[in-house]
Structure formats: C-alpha cells, structure tokens
Design a protein around this motif. Structure first.
Motif, PDB file in Angstrom:
ATOM      1  N   ASN A 275      18.789  72.649  48.899  1.00 28.62           N
ATOM      2  CA  ASN A 275      17.811  71.623  48.538  1.00 28.62           C
ATOM      3  C   ASN A 275      18.474  70.397  47.930  1.00 28.62           C
ATOM      4  O   ASN A 275      18.004  69.273  48.104  1.00 28.62           O
ATOM      5  CB  ASN A 275      16.794  72.198  47.547  1.00 28.62           C
ATOM      6  N   SER A 276      19.559  70.603  47.187  1.00 30.88           N
ATOM      7  CA  SER A 276      20.248  69.469  46.570  1.00 30.88           C
ATOM      8  C   SER A 276      20.812  68.535  47.629  1.00 30.88           C
ATOM      9  O   SER A 276      20.750  67.307  47.501  1.00 30.88           O
ATOM     10  CB  SER A 276      21.363  69.971  45.649  1.00 30.88           C
ATOM     11  N   ARG A 277      21.364  69.114  48.702  1.00 28.55           N
ATOM     12  CA  ARG A 277      21.919  68.279  49.769  1.00 28.55           C
ATOM     13  C   ARG A 277      20.804  67.582  50.545  1.00 28.55           C
ATOM     14  O   ARG A 277      20.934  66.412  50.925  1.00 28.55           O
ATOM     15  CB  ARG A 277      22.755  69.151  50.708  1.00 28.55           C
ATOM     16  N   LEU A 278      19.719  68.299  50.792  1.00 27.65           N
ATOM     17  CA  LEU A 278      18.582  67.690  51.484  1.00 27.65           C
ATOM     18  C   LEU A 278      17.997  66.554  50.659  1.00 27.65           C
ATOM     19  O   LEU A 278      17.705  65.469  51.179  1.00 27.65           O
ATOM     20  CB  LEU A 278      17.520  68.755  51.759  1.00 27.65           C
ATOM     21  N   ALA A 279      17.814  66.789  49.344  1.00 27.87           N
ATOM     22  CA  ALA A 279      17.262  65.745  48.472  1.00 27.87           C
ATOM     23  C   ALA A 279      18.205  64.553  48.400  1.00 27.87           C
ATOM     24  O   ALA A 279      17.751  63.404  48.313  1.00 27.87           O
ATOM     25  CB  ALA A 279      17.013  66.314  47.082  1.00 27.87           C
ATOM     26  N   ARG A 280      19.516  64.803  48.425  1.00 26.88           N
ATOM     27  CA  ARG A 280      20.480  63.688  48.408  1.00 26.88           C
ATOM     28  C   ARG A 280      20.330  62.840  49.668  1.00 26.88           C
ATOM     29  O   ARG A 280      20.367  61.604  49.611  1.00 26.88           O
ATOM     30  CB  ARG A 280      21.896  64.238  48.311  1.00 26.88           C
ATOM     31  N   THR A 281      20.167  63.509  50.827  1.00 24.72           N
ATOM     32  CA  THR A 281      19.985  62.772  52.080  1.00 24.72           C
ATOM     33  C   THR A 281      18.721  61.920  52.039  1.00 24.72           C
ATOM     34  O   THR A 281      18.734  60.738  52.400  1.00 24.72           O
ATOM     35  CB  THR A 281      19.913  63.759  53.260  1.00 24.72           C
ATOM     36  N   MET A 282      17.621  62.497  51.567  1.00 22.47           N
ATOM     37  CA  MET A 282      16.364  61.761  51.521  1.00 22.47           C
ATOM     38  C   MET A 282      16.420  60.640  50.493  1.00 22.47           C
ATOM     39  O   MET A 282      15.833  59.568  50.702  1.00 22.47           O
ATOM     40  CB  MET A 282      15.220  62.722  51.205  1.00 22.47           C
ATOM     41  N   LEU A 283      17.126  60.875  49.389  1.00 25.35           N
ATOM     42  CA  LEU A 283      17.266  59.823  48.378  1.00 25.35           C
ATOM     43  C   LEU A 283      18.059  58.645  48.923  1.00 25.35           C
ATOM     44  O   LEU A 283      17.725  57.481  48.662  1.00 25.35           O
ATOM     45  CB  LEU A 283      17.935  60.390  47.132  1.00 25.35           C
ATOM     46  N   GLN A 284      19.103  58.928  49.702  1.00 26.51           N
ATOM     47  CA  GLN A 284      19.895  57.842  50.287  1.00 26.51           C
ATOM     48  C   GLN A 284      19.086  57.109  51.354  1.00 26.51           C
ATOM     49  O   GLN A 284      19.195  55.888  51.491  1.00 26.51           O
ATOM     50  CB  GLN A 284      21.193  58.395  50.879  1.00 26.51           C
ATOM     51  N   GLN A 285      18.276  57.826  52.118  1.00 24.79           N
ATOM     52  CA  GLN A 285      17.393  57.164  53.076  1.00 24.79           C
ATOM     53  C   GLN A 285      16.357  56.308  52.363  1.00 24.79           C
ATOM     54  O   GLN A 285      15.990  55.239  52.841  1.00 24.79           O
ATOM     55  CB  GLN A 285      16.701  58.222  53.947  1.00 24.79           C
ATOM     56  N   PHE A 286      15.904  56.788  51.227  1.00 21.38           N
ATOM     57  CA  PHE A 286      14.936  56.037  50.421  1.00 21.38           C
ATOM     58  C   PHE A 286      15.560  54.754  49.874  1.00 21.38           C
ATOM     59  O   PHE A 286      14.932  53.694  49.884  1.00 21.38           O
ATOM     60  CB  PHE A 286      14.443  56.927  49.280  1.00 21.38           C
ATOM     61  N   ALA A 287      16.816  54.856  49.420  1.00 26.00           N
ATOM     62  CA  ALA A 287      17.502  53.691  48.854  1.00 26.00           C
ATOM     63  C   ALA A 287      18.003  52.742  49.935  1.00 26.00           C
ATOM     64  O   ALA A 287      18.011  51.524  49.745  1.00 26.00           O
ATOM     65  CB  ALA A 287      18.651  54.145  47.965  1.00 26.00           C
ATOM     66  N   GLY A 288      18.466  53.294  51.058  1.00 29.54           N
ATOM     67  CA  GLY A 288      18.981  52.469  52.139  1.00 29.54           C
ATOM     68  C   GLY A 288      20.403  52.002  51.943  1.00 29.54           C
ATOM     69  O   GLY A 288      20.887  51.145  52.688  1.00 29.54           O
ATOM     70  N   ILE A 289      21.102  52.553  50.936  1.00 26.61           N
ATOM     71  CA  ILE A 289      22.486  52.173  50.650  1.00 26.61           C
ATOM     72  C   ILE A 289      23.289  53.435  50.356  1.00 26.61           C
ATOM     73  O   ILE A 289      22.715  54.460  49.977  1.00 26.61           O
ATOM     74  CB  ILE A 289      22.581  51.216  49.434  1.00 26.61           C
ATOM     75  N   PRO A 290      24.614  53.414  50.513  1.00 27.80           N
ATOM     76  CA  PRO A 290      25.441  54.573  50.152  1.00 27.80           C
ATOM     77  C   PRO A 290      25.487  54.759  48.633  1.00 27.80           C
ATOM     78  O   PRO A 290      26.069  53.946  47.916  1.00 27.80           O
ATOM     79  CB  PRO A 290      26.816  54.235  50.733  1.00 27.80           C
ATOM     80  N   LEU A 291      24.868  55.803  48.127  1.00 26.39           N
ATOM     81  CA  LEU A 291      24.756  55.988  46.683  1.00 26.39           C
ATOM     82  C   LEU A 291      26.086  56.305  46.027  1.00 26.39           C
ATOM     83  O   LEU A 291      26.282  55.992  44.848  1.00 26.39           O
ATOM     84  CB  LEU A 291      23.754  57.113  46.388  1.00 26.39           C
ATOM     85  N   GLU A 292      27.009  56.951  46.760  1.00 24.09           N
ATOM     86  CA  GLU A 292      28.301  57.268  46.144  1.00 24.09           C
ATOM     87  C   GLU A 292      29.087  56.018  45.801  1.00 24.09           C
ATOM     88  O   GLU A 292      29.964  56.046  44.932  1.00 24.09           O
ATOM     89  CB  GLU A 292      29.124  58.175  47.071  1.00 24.09           C
ATOM     90  N   GLN A 293      28.763  54.908  46.448  1.00 19.98           N
ATOM     91  CA  GLN A 293      29.412  53.639  46.138  1.00 19.98           C
ATOM     92  C   GLN A 293      28.570  52.768  45.197  1.00 19.98           C
ATOM     93  O   GLN A 293      29.006  51.691  44.810  1.00 19.98           O
ATOM     94  CB  GLN A 293      29.673  52.868  47.437  1.00 19.98           C
ATOM     95  N   ASN A 294      27.366  53.244  44.869  1.00 19.71           N
ATOM     96  CA  ASN A 294      26.472  52.478  43.987  1.00 19.71           C
ATOM     97  C   ASN A 294      25.852  53.408  42.946  1.00 19.71           C
ATOM     98  O   ASN A 294      24.628  53.483  42.791  1.00 19.71           O
ATOM     99  CB  ASN A 294      25.370  51.801  44.811  1.00 19.71           C
ATOM    100  N   LEU A 295      26.703  54.138  42.239  1.00 25.32           N
ATOM    101  CA  LEU A 295      26.207  55.096  41.247  1.00 25.32           C
ATOM    102  C   LEU A 295      25.457  54.414  40.110  1.00 25.32           C
ATOM    103  O   LEU A 295      24.623  55.037  39.445  1.00 25.32           O
ATOM    104  CB  LEU A 295      27.382  55.912  40.685  1.00 25.32           C
ATOM    105  N   GLN A 296      25.744  53.147  39.868  1.00 26.88           N
ATOM    106  CA  GLN A 296      25.055  52.440  38.787  1.00 26.88           C
ATOM    107  C   GLN A 296      23.570  52.258  39.089  1.00 26.88           C
ATOM    108  O   GLN A 296      22.765  52.044  38.176  1.00 26.88           O
ATOM    109  CB  GLN A 296      25.714  51.080  38.528  1.00 26.88           C
ATOM    110  N   ASP A 297      23.180  52.354  40.365  1.00 30.73           N
ATOM    111  CA  ASP A 297      21.779  52.193  40.739  1.00 30.73           C
ATOM    112  C   ASP A 297      21.072  53.529  40.939  1.00 30.73           C
ATOM    113  O   ASP A 297      19.909  53.554  41.372  1.00 30.73           O
ATOM    114  CB  ASP A 297      21.668  51.372  42.038  1.00 30.73           C
ATOM    115  N   PHE A 298      21.770  54.631  40.654  1.00 36.45           N
ATOM    116  CA  PHE A 298      21.177  55.939  40.932  1.00 36.45           C
ATOM    117  C   PHE A 298      19.898  56.171  40.141  1.00 36.45           C
ATOM    118  O   PHE A 298      18.890  56.625  40.680  1.00 36.45           O
ATOM    119  CB  PHE A 298      22.182  57.051  40.629  1.00 36.45           C
TER     120      PHE A 298
END
Length: 667
Positions: A418-441
């Motif tokens: 579920n953590s990996r699935l939620a990470r995928t959906m969160l990145q789709q929600f944000a529209g940006i690579p979150l690992e490179q934008n942790l300040q916006d997490f």
C-alpha cells in the motif's frame, strides 16, 4: 584529500537523511485510510440483542440502531435517562451525552465492570477532552462573530448575493444558528447531535461555497433547521446543498431541513435521524440510494427528477411547487417489480437526466470518457494487459481522477504494498517527481489525504470470504462507490492450488464481485493478467486468463495493448473491447510521463494545432462562391467574365484542398 573525505562524509550523511526522510514519508502514507482485518465486526444483530439482555439492559429496536440505557455516564445528573445507540450493522456505539463512542469490542469491555474500571476512566477522559476542545473552539467563534439573525435587511441581501443564496423574508430566522465573520465573507454552520449539543461546525468561505471545511467531531452531527410556524416533527428532508435548504424553507415545506454535504452519511451520525418516521431524499439518486440503504428503505421516500431537474434549487428556479413535489415523493426502492408501471418514473428520470446517467467523466482521459460515457455505479470493469505494461499505474491514475471528483474509492492491492501504491498516486496527484521535491511533500500529502481513498490493509493472500467481508464493511462505513482489486490471480494464490481448481476459484471470485456490484450499487474494477499470447498478436476479450466468465460478466473490458517491442514505431494504447452501456468501442493513446507517473494526454501547442485548421479555413474561404460575385449589374444580370473565372477556380482549389487533406491523413 581531507576535503575529499569530508565531502564524501557530507554526501553520505545527506543520503542517509534523505533515506530516513523517505522512510518517514512512506510510514505516513502507509497510515492513510487503511481498512484492516481488525476493523471487520464479528458480531450479528442477534448477538448484540442477546448480550445486552444478558447484562440486564432493556433494548429498544430502532430503525438503524438498538437503543438502551447508558451506564457510562457516571457522575452525570439523570444518568438513567441517557441513551446509548448501537448500530445494527457494525455494533458501533455512541452516547450523545458523554460523547463516548467506539467499536463493539470496546463496549463489551466497558460492560465488564470488574476489569474495565481503569480502562473506562481513561476512555471517558480522552473523549471528554475532545468534546471540551470542540466546545472551546466554537465559543471562540461565537465571541468573534455575530449571528446571521442580527443582520439588517440590506446586509442580509448583500450576504445572499455574495454566496448566491436565495433570499426571502425569513432567511435570517432560518439561519439564526449560523455565525458570520466581521467582514461578512465567512459563515460557520453548527453541527448538532441527537440532544442538540454542538459537536463540530462547517466553515464556508465566499468563492469556495462548493468546498466547505469541517472541524471538530463533525461526523457525529448534522446541520438542520426548521421553517418558522411550520411544524412537523416526524418528517425530515435531506438535501445536498444549503441552497436547497433555503429554497425549501422559502416555500414553507413542512419538516426538518437537513444539509447532507456530498450526500455522505457516516454510521456514527445515524442516531441523529433515528427519531424521524419519514425521510424524504432529494438529490442525485446514485448517491441517495446508498443513504436510503443505511437509513432503512421502508421509511425513505425519493423525489424523482422532473424534466431533468434533479435538485430542489433547479426545481425552484423553474417555478415548480416544492411542497407538491415533496408530497408526491415515491418509495426509495421497489420490493417486487412486476410491471412497467412500477418503474415508469425511474425510466423517465433516467431519460430526462441522461448526462447524470452516463456517470462521472474522467478529466484526465477525455477520450475514454467519450467512449464509455463515464464511470457508473453498479458496473463491473475488467482491465487486462501484458506483464509490465503499466496496468496498476494506469488504474491508479484513473481511480485518482474519480476520487478527486468525489468518488469514494477502496483499493485492494494484493500485488504491491500500500505504501508503494500510495506513493504512486501521490506523485500522480502532484504531477512532479517527489524525490526531487521533498520540500513540497507536506503540502501535497495534506491535500492528498483529504481525498476519500481507502486501502485494504491485507498482507499476503486472503480467502475471498474475508476480502468480501472487508469490502462490505468499508462500503457501509465510508460510502464506497468504487472498488479496485489488483489483481485477481495474485489474490487467489494460484501457485498453491491444483490445476483443476484454479478456474473454479476464479469464477467464484468474479461471481462474488459481480453480485456485490449489482446488489450494492458500487462499481468494481478487476485487474487481471492475460494468457500468454504471441507478442505479435493483439490481445482480445478471449485472452483474459481463465474461463470466459470474466468477459461475459463484465460490463466493460479494457485492454492495454503494448506494441513498443514488436514494431519499429509501436505505440501503447488502451483498447475499449467491450462497452455494455452504449456499445461504443475504440482506442485511447497512452503516452507515459515519467516525472508525474501519468498517462494523461499532453496539451498540444496551440500554434501547431491551429495551423492545419487555419489552412483549411483559408481554402474553404477561397473555394466558396458568394452570390454577390456573380451579380455586378444593377439589373441583376450576371457578369459573364467573373462567372467564367469562378467556373475555372474549382479545379485548382479542389486540387489544393485535396492535397492538404491527403497530407493530414499521411501524418
């Protein structure tokens, strides 16, 4: 050299901090809206009644709850008069007086006085602090605001214009409990429980009327009002917006008017409606049907749409009598339908409101919405495709699109965590690579957590009976409208079964979800693997693994065709292979954006997109023949020279037009 070592240590420390931060992120994601095995009630209606009577409690049978005396309010005055409500479906209990609530296993423990004294004290103190905080927060609002009833006529008229509320002479009396900010741009609606105690409030800001914010123990209370001098205590009318409430009040419709936000009804709020003998539901039937099922269909009535007018506000705008429509409300469900006359109103409502009937349209996939019409309740969709083609990623984005439009979604991911699935959906929600934008997490995670997306917290393979119990429980508790199972084969655990049993088990799973989708009016999406086919051959409905039951029972069959490895210019696209609603079939191109993990079509450059259209328009303008070009004399005689010129033009212009059209086809 020392500098090099220090740089390496710094980079190693930075990497370690990032890893720790990512682990923290995944831990936070893992805790978002999980539905585990421990949440499934193991109690029946008969057991609840039996246990209460064994403890010496008199039990009153209500519409949705068992009502008994609350013994948890120790030290309270007239404690014997306090009531406790126990939900018949889940065993969830609530005492409006002491505000103690919880699962049935907690109540069972509290009833055992010998072992639960310390536990009861801690339990009561915890909820008492929560209730005090709500009361203090509301008191602060009361001190900083004023009642709408204190506004003069000019101020009230300006308020209604700002929030686009209907205005009439009794508006200030109806909204007497509502507080307004000093700048008149924010309204606070109190939420009350069974004994009229404020347990939360809704905050509505001007310009954001469709997105109210909830505070306090809002799931335990509702906002309601009554028309002055129009009394009927046994009837309540449930509507989705405050505009509907005001329009009903303007026409003096008798009964309690209840604002049901987003047409959702958590089980903890059911005791508030326990005292009404008749409930009238007015809104979108797809959502109100679930509400009627929770409240008891025998006492529910539904106002059928009239000439495509679904809500009370639309009917009021068309100058219809709301009092008459409420009095003519029909039963919410038909127990035995034997003639067309019994469902005639439903058929007319569907035809007159065809856009709503087509379902919720995908915003990220407009081409898919055109083919399927939309996402409809009560249907079964099968999504298949070769291994590694991105079925889970595509299905996650499709469900995220719907969840952002208010479709409550339950994910059963048996193949990935579920953590990996939620990470995928969160990145789709944000529209940006979150690992490179942790300040916006934190910003994106806070917004994502507001979506009604729930996850089955199953680890490993589970029997179909346990899975269906969890799905049924989540549907009842959270008003689930879309269930996603990824994937059917992994859930079955085919590797441990005999060859002769696997098809039988898969057919049983498909039959269970087919029955659930139809009976519970909920959409089910099943992700399934295909059989091993030749890479050069296209997949079809017969390629789905197992027997033909999956494709036969499904209302929609979606196939991901991946031709990137079998053709020089191969593409990936989604094929609609079956569409039971409209019969439209076709393909939807899929272009993957790695940064956003998205298959959403990219917006084309307007200049490039408009260039062929401009050329075609220019050709049509030159090719068109205006009547004024032929007539040049006052007496109306045609000019032979111009007529001859325009007779010669079609050959040249027609050739030019055909060349451009041929060029577009070859592209």
């Amino acid at each position: 050299m020392l500098q090099c070592l220090s740089t390496k240590r710094y980079s190693s420390l930075k990497t370690l901090l990032n890893v720790c931060k990512c682990k923290c992120i995944y831990r936070n994601i893992r805790n978002i809206h999980n539905v585990g095995l421990e949440d499934i009630p193991k109690i029946t209606v008969t057991d609840i009644r039996k246990i209460l009577r064994q403890k010496g409690f008199a039990v009153q049978d209500g519409f949705t709850s068992f009502i008994s005396k609350c013994t948890l309010c120790s030290g309270e005055e007239k404690a014997t008069a306090n009531k406790i409500y126990i939900n018949k479906a889940t065993g969830y209990f609530l005492c409006p007086k002491c505000n103690i609530h919880g699962n049935w296993n907690v109540l069972e423990r509290l009833l055992k006085k010998t072992k639960g004294e310390l536990f009861l004290k801690e339990f009561r103190e915890t909820y008492h602090k929560d209730y005090e905080k709500v009361q203090n927060d509301w008191q602060v609002i009361v001190n900083e605001t004023q009642s709408v009833s204190k506004l003069n006529e000019t101020e009230l008229l300006d308020l209604c214009r700002l929030f686009e509320y209907p205005y009439h002479e009794d508006t200030n009396k109806i909204l007497a409990d509502v507080r307004i900010s000093p700048d008149h741009t924010t309204l606070y609606f109190p939420l009350k429980n069974t004994i009229d105690n404020i347990v939360g409030y809704r905050k509505v800001q001007a310009g954001k009327e469709d997105d109210p914010e909830h505070f306090g123990l809002h799931t335990a209370g509702l906002y309601s009002c009554k028309v002055p001098k129009v009394g009927r205590s046994d009837q309540a009318i449930l509507v989705p917006t405050i505009q509907d409430v005001l329009n009903l009040a303007a026409q003096k419709v008798p009964g309690t008017l209840i604002w049901l936000t987003n047409c959702t009804l958590p089980p903890i709020v059911l005791p508030v409606l326990e005292g009404y003998q008749k409930l009238c539901l007015w809104g979108d039937w797809d959502n109100m049907r679930v509400v009627a099922e929770k409240l008891g269909e025998d006492r529910c009535r539904f106002v059928r749409p009239t000439d495509g007018l679904v809500t009370a506000t639309e009917a009021a705008t068309a100058n219809l009598s709301l009092k008459t429509l409420v009095s003519e409300a029909k039963p919410a469900a038909h127990r035995s339908i034997t003639t067309f006359a019994a469902i005639r109103d439903d058929v007319y409502a569907e035809l007159s409101n065809i856009e709503k009937t087509r379902g919720v349209k995908w915003r990220r996939f407009p081409a898919l919405a055109r083919l399927l019409g939309g996402h409809r309740r009560g249907e079964l969709t099968v999504l298949t495709g070769p291994t590694g083609c991105g079925k889970t990623t595509l299905c996650a984005e499709m469900s995220l699109d719907l969840a952002q439009q208010g479709v409550n979604t339950l994910w059963g991911s048996f193949e990935i965590r579920n953590s990996r699935l939620a990470r995928t959906m969160l990145q789709q929600f944000a529209g940006i690579p979150l690992e490179q934008n942790l300040q916006d997490f934190q910003k994106y995670a806070d917004e994502f957590q507001k979506l009604n997306i729930y996850y089955l917290a199953f680890h490993g393979q589970q029997p179909i009976k346990v899975v269906m119990e969890a799905v049924e429980h989540a549907r009842y508790m959270h008003d689930i409208a879309h269930v996603v199972i990824d994937n059917v084969q992994f859930m079955l655990g085919l590797s441990e079964e005999k060859d002769g049993d696997r098809y039988h088990r898969q057919d049983a799973v498909i039959a269970a979800f087919r029955t659930f989708a139809t009976a519970r009016h909920c959409h089910v999406t099943l992700v399934m693997h295909p059989r091993k086919e030749r890479e050069s051959e296209d997949l079809s409905t017969s390629s789905i693994f197992g027997s033909a039951k999956a494709s036969q029972e499904a209302d929609n069959v979606l196939i991901v065709q991946d031709k990137r490895l079998t053709a020089v210019r191969g593409k990936k696209y989604l094929q609609v292979a079956k569409n039971r609603y409209s019969g439209d079939l076709g393909i939807v191109p899929l272009d993957f954006d790695k940064d956003g993990l998205s298959y959403q079509p990219k917006k084309k450059n307007k200049t490039k997109q408009d260039e062929p259209d401009n050329l075609l328009n220019q050709c049509f303008e030159e090719f068109s023949i205006k009547e004024s070009s032929y007539v040049s004399n006052i007496d109306g005689k045609p000019n032979k020279r111009k007529e001859q010129k325009y007779r010669e033009r079609p050959t040249r212009e027609g050739s030019y037009l055909s060349d451009i059209l041929h060029l577009n086809r070859t592209r």
